[in-house]
Design an enzyme around this catalytic site. Structure first.
Site, mmCIF file in Angstrom:
data_model
loop_
_atom_site.group_PDB
_atom_site.id
_atom_site.type_symbol
_atom_site.label_atom_id
_atom_site.label_comp_id
_atom_site.label_asym_id
_atom_site.label_seq_id
_atom_site.Cartn_x
_atom_site.Cartn_y
_atom_site.Cartn_z
ATOM 1 N N THR A 69 46.064 18.859 102.031
ATOM 2 C CA THR A 69 44.764 19.823 102.029
ATOM 3 C C THR A 69 44.031 19.394 103.208
ATOM 4 O OG1 THR A 69 44.904 19.833 99.448
ATOM 5 C CG2 THR A 69 42.913 20.342 100.706
ATOM 6 N N GLY A 78 52.428 13.133 101.567
ATOM 7 C CA GLY A 78 52.999 11.973 100.992
ATOM 8 C C GLY A 78 53.537 11.921 99.623
ATOM 9 N N THR A 108 38.362 4.019 109.247
ATOM 10 C CA THR A 108 39.446 3.203 109.408
ATOM 11 C C THR A 108 40.900 3.694 108.511
ATOM 12 O OG1 THR A 108 37.807 1.478 109.661
ATOM 13 C CG2 THR A 108 39.825 0.785 108.838
ATOM 14 N N CYS A 117 48.801 23.013 91.107
ATOM 15 C CA CYS A 117 47.827 22.658 91.690
ATOM 16 C C CYS A 117 46.436 23.570 91.524
ATOM 17 C CB CYS A 117 47.728 22.864 93.262
ATOM 18 S SG CYS A 117 49.012 22.156 94.133
HETATM 19 C C1 PLP Z 1 52.629 23.956 100.290
HETATM 20 C C2 PLP Z 1 51.577 22.883 99.754
HETATM 21 N N1 PLP Z 1 50.599 22.668 100.631
HETATM 22 C C3 PLP Z 1 49.641 21.700 100.420
HETATM 23 C C4 PLP Z 1 49.569 20.952 99.507
HETATM 24 C C5 PLP Z 1 48.372 20.017 99.160
HETATM 25 O O1 PLP Z 1 48.874 18.742 99.132
HETATM 26 P P1 PLP Z 1 47.836 17.669 99.060
HETATM 27 O O2 PLP Z 1 47.869 17.464 97.476
HETATM 28 O O3 PLP Z 1 48.500 16.418 99.591
HETATM 29 O O4 PLP Z 1 46.447 17.894 99.357
HETATM 30 C C6 PLP Z 1 50.458 21.177 98.567
HETATM 31 C C7 PLP Z 1 50.250 20.449 97.161
HETATM 32 O O5 PLP Z 1 50.639 21.229 96.048
HETATM 33 C C8 PLP Z 1 51.338 22.114 98.453
HETATM 34 O O6 PLP Z 1 52.520 22.103 97.724
#
Ligand code: PLP
Length: 382
Positions: free
Chosen positions: A71, A200, A237, A323
């Protein structure tokens, strides 16, 4: 519990955990310190940069910026690169099926006076290149953002072709590779990528660590301000232990290409078995251009949320994308973008396998899921 939600997140792999623990126990120095303890920590960060850069075929390890996840990397790419752009081209194009962590900064740019266009996808969930070309020809864009693989459908986007269009029309090209990195090859030279996001926790490292590839020469203004870590692009950091973990995860992925092929075969068996045992089941998204671990199905009747609620102690599966599944029940933007029917959206289930998904788990899923669905339908009728 059978876990089939690896696109939401993966467990931390033992090799990754070992790398993190070793860094925590042995290398607590601050990478900015010039003494030996600091330099030992810096060596871990530098080595991780080299590993990621080489997997992307980047020109230099200095093109890797560590972030607190995908993100943040997506926000840094869109807001940081556009902050550097002066002049008339206050137009960006993002695909209609981007993750909210791309859509939301794009909307923020719209608030700041930018024009934001959404490039459509076909009904198979793959970008419509001709529509993108027409958009670029009509209004020059400063930046195009197209994900490598979609988190819900698993569909792989034609990033090499998008990269060519970006070059031809003089736009920067950002790729969110959160779901693809490690599962399929990503080459920033072949696809003319200027900015690329890595997560990650989609590849056996912990949550809260990621990276952004920033091609040398691409201007990027920091989004937070502080000292000059990450060459000022992301001050603060460094999270040395998690960076060590990200590096170990990348190494693990580099060795896992054959294993993902086996995963694809299991996924295909699962798909075939479910199609045979649940009449009317619908599979969404291109089956040719698809991640090796992802299967997107829609129940012929009923609600995926209701059905999955009956299974929640036995199966970890996601209705659409994890998400955003906590907030309201409106159809996913991805399903809207592919022109899905109401039932296709309401009945949508994402099944995502991991490297450790076994033949036994596939067999058990094929045994239990259709039976549970029949019970769910019978209960609905009463
Ligand atoms: C395509 C995609 N981009 C970005 C993200 C966001 O990742 P993070 O949870 O590491 O912020 C996700 C997480 O589901 C994702 O599937």
């Amino acid at each position: 519990m059978i876990y089939l939600d690896y696109n939401a997140t993966t467990p931390v792999h033992p090799e990754v955990r070992a790398a993190i623990v070793a860094a925590l126990e042995n290398t607590f120095g601050n990478p900015s310190s010039s003494h030996a303890a600091g330099q030992a920590a810096k060596a871990i960060v530098d080595e991780a940069r080299v590993v990621l850069a080489s997997m992307l075929n980047a020109n230099s390890s200095t093109e890797i910026v560590f972030t607190g996840g995908a993100t943040e990397a997506n926000n840094l790419a869109l807001l940081g690169a556009t902050a550097h752009i002066e002049g008339e081209r206050r137009h960006i194009i993002v695909s209609a099926i981007e993750h909210p962590s791309v859509i939301a900064p794009a909307r923020e740019l719209a608030q700041r006076g930018w024009t934001v266009s959404f490039a459509p996808v076909a009904t198979d969930g793959v970008l419509d290149l001709e529509a993108l070309r027409a958009m670029l020809a009509q209004t020059p864009a400063a930046l195009i953002s197209v994900m490598h693989a979609n988190n819900e459908l698993g569909t792989i986007q034609p990033i090499a072709e998008v990269g060519k269009l970006a070059r031809q029309f003089g736009a920067l090209f950002h790729v969110d590779a959160a779901q693809s990195f490690g599962k399929i090859a990503v080459d920033v030279q072949l696809a003319n990528v200027d900015l690329l996001t890595i997560a990650g926790h989609k590849m056996y490292a912990p949550k809260g660590i990621g990276a952004l590839f920033v091609r040398e020469g691409v201007g990027l203004r920091a989004r937070v301000f502080g000292a000059d870590q990450e060459a000022g692009r992301r001050p603060g950091t460094e999270n040395v232990a998690y960076i060590a973990g990200l590096s170990a995860a990348a190494g693990l992925m580099r060795r896992s290409i054959d294993a993902w092929r086996d995963t694809a075969a299991r996924r295909d068996r699962l798909q075939q078995g479910l199609l045979e045992s649940i009449p009317g089941l619908c599979v969404s998204g291109s089956q040719e251009q698809r991640l090796p671990n992802t299967l997107h199905i829609s129940l012929p009747t009923g609600s995926a949320r209701e059905f999955l609620a009956t299974l929640k102690d036995d199966f970890a599966l996601s209705p659409g994308a994890a998400c955003h599944s906590g907030v309201g029940h409106e159809p996913s933007g991805v399903m809207l973008a592919i022109g899905a029917t109401a039932q296709q959206s309401v009945g949508a289930i994402r099944i995502s396998l991991g490297l450790e998904t076994s033949d036994e788990e596939v067999a058990a899923t094929l045994h239990h899921l259709p039976a549970a669905y029949s019970r769910y339908l019978a209960a609905r009728e009463h």
